[in-house]
Design a protein around this motif. Structure first.
Motif, PDB file in Angstrom:
ATOM      1  N   PRO A 123       0.834   4.569   8.182  1.00 30.78           N
ATOM      2  CA  PRO A 123       0.898   5.041   9.567  1.00 30.78           C
ATOM      3  C   PRO A 123       2.138   4.535  10.307  1.00 30.78           C
ATOM      4  CG  PRO A 123      -0.910   3.457   9.283  1.00 30.78           C
ATOM      5  CD  PRO A 123      -0.289   3.684   7.945  1.00 30.78           C
ATOM      6  N   GLY A 124       2.867   5.469  10.900  1.00 32.76           N
ATOM      7  CA  GLY A 124       3.983   5.123  11.770  1.00 32.76           C
ATOM      8  C   GLY A 124       5.285   4.735  11.111  1.00 32.76           C
ATOM      9  N   VAL A 125       5.364   4.839   9.780  1.00 39.31           N
ATOM     10  CA  VAL A 125       6.592   4.432   9.103  1.00 39.31           C
ATOM     11  C   VAL A 125       6.806   5.264   7.837  1.00 39.31           C
ATOM     12  CG1 VAL A 125       5.519   2.585   7.725  1.00 39.31           C
ATOM     13  CG2 VAL A 125       7.931   2.441   8.288  1.00 39.31           C
TER      14      VAL A 125
ATOM     15  N   THR B 142      10.951   5.925  11.628  1.00 33.67           N
ATOM     16  CA  THR B 142       9.758   6.498  12.233  1.00 33.67           C
ATOM     17  C   THR B 142       9.578   7.882  11.603  1.00 33.67           C
ATOM     18  OG1 THR B 142      10.946   7.596  14.031  1.00 33.67           O
ATOM     19  CG2 THR B 142      10.180   5.317  14.440  1.00 33.67           C
ATOM     20  N   PRO B 143       8.359   8.398  11.579  1.00 35.73           N
ATOM     21  CA  PRO B 143       8.184   9.741  11.029  1.00 35.73           C
ATOM     22  C   PRO B 143       9.055  10.783  11.735  1.00 35.73           C
ATOM     23  CG  PRO B 143       6.077   8.646  11.166  1.00 35.73           C
ATOM     24  CD  PRO B 143       7.072   7.757  11.865  1.00 35.73           C
ATOM     25  N   ARG B 144       9.210  10.673  13.026  1.00 27.71           N
ATOM     26  CA  ARG B 144      10.042  11.634  13.769  1.00 27.71           C
ATOM     27  C   ARG B 144      11.505  11.555  13.328  1.00 27.71           C
ATOM     28  NH1 ARG B 144      10.737  12.069  20.341  1.00 27.71           N
ATOM     29  NH2 ARG B 144      12.086  13.883  20.277  1.00 27.71           N
ATOM     30  N   ALA B 145      12.023  10.330  13.204  1.00 26.80           N
ATOM     31  CA  ALA B 145      13.418  10.153  12.777  1.00 26.80           C
ATOM     32  C   ALA B 145      13.601  10.663  11.349  1.00 26.80           C
ATOM     33  CB  ALA B 145      13.830   8.690  12.879  1.00 26.80           C
ATOM     34  N   TRP B 146      12.619  10.442  10.479  1.00 23.43           N
ATOM     35  CA  TRP B 146      12.717  10.921   9.100  1.00 23.43           C
ATOM     36  C   TRP B 146      12.745  12.448   9.050  1.00 23.43           C
ATOM     37  CZ3 TRP B 146      14.505   9.577   4.730  1.00 23.43           C
ATOM     38  CH2 TRP B 146      14.163  10.262   3.573  1.00 23.43           C
ATOM     39  N   ARG B 147      11.871  13.099   9.820  1.00 24.24           N
ATOM     40  CA  ARG B 147      11.871  14.565   9.852  1.00 24.24           C
ATOM     41  C   ARG B 147      13.217  15.105  10.336  1.00 24.24           C
ATOM     42  NH1 ARG B 147       6.657  13.590  11.868  1.00 24.24           N
ATOM     43  NH2 ARG B 147       7.400  13.904  14.000  1.00 24.24           N
ATOM     44  N   ALA B 148      13.793  14.456  11.347  1.00 30.72           N
ATOM     45  CA  ALA B 148      15.099  14.887  11.866  1.00 30.72           C
ATOM     46  C   ALA B 148      16.180  14.710  10.800  1.00 30.72           C
ATOM     47  CB  ALA B 148      15.453  14.102  13.128  1.00 30.72           C
TER      48      ALA B 148
ATOM     49  N   GLY C  52       0.797  -1.218   0.000  1.00 31.11           N
ATOM     50  CA  GLY C  52       0.000   0.000   0.000  1.00 31.11           C
ATOM     51  C   GLY C  52       0.829   1.267   0.000  1.00 31.11           C
ATOM     52  N   ALA C  53       2.150   1.118   0.037  1.00 28.04           N
ATOM     53  CA  ALA C  53       3.018   2.300   0.018  1.00 28.04           C
ATOM     54  C   ALA C  53       2.871   3.025  -1.311  1.00 28.04           C
ATOM     55  CB  ALA C  53       4.473   1.897   0.241  1.00 28.04           C
ATOM     56  N   GLN C  54       2.778   4.330  -1.238  1.00 26.68           N
ATOM     57  CA  GLN C  54       2.730   5.170  -2.433  1.00 26.68           C
ATOM     58  C   GLN C  54       4.074   5.873  -2.541  1.00 26.68           C
ATOM     59  OE1 GLN C  54      -0.675   7.672  -1.834  1.00 26.68           O
ATOM     60  NE2 GLN C  54      -2.104   5.975  -2.065  1.00 26.68           N
ATOM     61  N   TRP C  55       4.886   5.425  -3.486  1.00 26.48           N
ATOM     62  CA  TRP C  55       6.255   5.899  -3.638  1.00 26.48           C
ATOM     63  C   TRP C  55       6.295   7.153  -4.489  1.00 26.48           C
ATOM     64  CZ3 TRP C  55       9.737   3.693  -0.582  1.00 26.48           C
ATOM     65  CH2 TRP C  55       9.449   2.439  -0.073  1.00 26.48           C
ATOM     66  N   ARG C  56       7.138   8.097  -4.085  1.00 20.40           N
ATOM     67  CA  ARG C  56       7.368   9.305  -4.875  1.00 20.40           C
ATOM     68  C   ARG C  56       8.869   9.534  -4.947  1.00 20.40           C
ATOM     69  NH1 ARG C  56       8.391  13.322  -1.130  1.00 20.40           N
ATOM     70  NH2 ARG C  56       7.575  12.902   0.930  1.00 20.40           N
ATOM     71  N   LYS C  57       9.295  10.058  -6.070  1.00 20.00           N
ATOM     72  CA  LYS C  57      10.717  10.294  -6.292  1.00 20.00           C
ATOM     73  C   LYS C  57      11.147  11.566  -5.575  1.00 20.00           C
ATOM     74  CE  LYS C  57      12.221   8.835 -10.261  1.00 20.00           C
ATOM     75  NZ  LYS C  57      12.613   8.732 -11.670  1.00 20.00           N
ATOM     76  N   SER C  58      12.328  11.548  -5.024  1.00 17.05           N
ATOM     77  CA  SER C  58      12.880  12.722  -4.356  1.00 17.05           C
ATOM     78  C   SER C  58      12.964  13.895  -5.314  1.00 17.05           C
ATOM     79  CB  SER C  58      14.278  12.400  -3.818  1.00 17.05           C
ATOM     80  OG  SER C  58      14.933  13.581  -3.412  1.00 17.05           O
TER      81      SER C  58
END
Length: 62
Positions: A29-31, A48-54, A5-11
């Motif tokens: 959710p959560g990843v 985790t979303p927090r680690a990704w934002r950091a 179900g992941a929706q991938w987008r290119k950087s």
């Protein structure tokens, strides 16, 4: 980690020449998943979303 179900987008930093491209999926959710667009069935790094934002905040620093 099940990324069904992941929706991938290119950087936005990936070039248009078909070279090194990173894809991100942040709709589950959560990843947050990160993969190499040239190997879509290959390994996926997960954060985790927090680690990704950091990570993104640090990468954007000059």
């Amino acid at each position: 980690m099940d990324m069904t179900g992941a929706q991938w987008r290119k950087s936005s930093r990936s070039g248009s020449n078909g070279g090194s491209c990173v894809e991100v999926a942040d709709n589950l959710p959560g990843v947050v998943g990160v993969r190499d667009s040239k190997d879509p069935t290959g390994p996926v790094l997960t954060f985790t979303p927090r680690a990704w934002r950091a990570f993104v905040a640090h990468a954007r620093r000059p």
